[in-house]
Design an enzyme around this catalytic site. Sequence first.
Site, PDB file in Angstrom:
ATOM      1  CE1 TYR A   1      -3.094  -2.967   0.208  1.00  0.00           C
ATOM      2  CE2 TYR A   1      -3.326  -2.625   2.564  1.00  0.00           C
ATOM      3  CZ  TYR A   1      -3.635  -3.333   1.418  1.00  0.00           C
ATOM      4  OH  TYR A   1      -4.487  -4.407   1.500  1.00  0.00           O
TER       5      TYR A   1
ATOM      6  CG  HIS B   1      -0.670  -8.643   0.032  1.00  0.00           C
ATOM      7  ND1 HIS B   1      -0.238  -7.345  -0.013  1.00  0.00           N
ATOM      8  CD2 HIS B   1      -1.985  -8.611  -0.319  1.00  0.00           C
ATOM      9  CE1 HIS B   1      -1.237  -6.560  -0.378  1.00  0.00           C
ATOM     10  NE2 HIS B   1      -2.306  -7.316  -0.579  1.00  0.00           N
TER      11      HIS B   1
END
Length: 333
Positions: free
Chosen positions: A56, A143
């Site tokens: 992010y 992830h």
Amino acid sequence: MRTRTLGRSGVEVSALGFGTAGIGGLYTPVTGDEARAAVDAAWDAGIRYYDTAPHYAIGHAERRVGAALADRPRDAYTLSTKAGRRLMAGPARPGDRDDSAHGFAVPATHHRVWDFTADGIRRSLHESLERLGLDRVDVLLLHDPDDHGEQAFTEAYPAAERLRAEGVVRAIGAGMNQTAMLTRFVRDTDVDMVLCAGRYTLLDQSALTGLLPEAERRGAAVVAGGVFNSGLLADPRPGATYDYTTAPPGLLERALAVKAAAERHGTTLRAAALALPLAHPAVAAVLVGARSAAEVRDCAALAAEPVPDALWQELRATGLLAPDVPVPEGGSA
């Protein structure tokens, strides 16, 4: 705010969680002050579950949420981060000035390198802790291992399991936008939870076929992310996004029909979108992204809003919701 436990881990999360991609500068810039105000608003609303990732905004989200939580009692909240993409200094390509290719409006100070090796998982966690400025995270998630499945199962997952056994983290799992591999994680490993984005919403209940029943059977928790399907269920209109691209006409029509039904029953599409996932016994929390204090307060108010039983009855009767989808009873999840 209600809390639930992530599987057998003992880790508690608030039913509404705060996803931090937005405060990193997803699509458009967010200042440090705006990011801090958003986290402060989440705390004031009773949100005690915060999810972040190196991906992010190439570390900006981790730095910002870590700084905002630094003066909060560490045992009063749950923090998850992710591993699988490590950050390396410098842009991915000479001349890249920002991270817009990955959707983030931040300078290209770093680039991502996929790494699902055992050593990579440990290094990723260590680097995340440095960016967060905290001594621990509660949950570590693999992830998006979509294209790295075998390495994720044979190297990354065992490394995460060892970190849990050593007490470095309290719970482990995986976060993805698909259900098939998440179901495999739940079925074939000892994960405490999985984060499933976009696959258990008012428009897409594909997680109900395999993932959610398997999680319930195995005692693992599911966190539902992407409950607005990247925008369509927040504001259905021509040009609205669904799964990060322009929504197909048929899905737009369906979203508008659900919105109209919600309004007939005195509620909103967004309130219904937040309420539906929590009705399934395997779902521990709904994770929403917000980029400002106003957006956080809006989501918290919607999450607390009772959704009339009559709405769910109409959606089932009109075929907008399948009869086997669990719905909240008594006006709330």
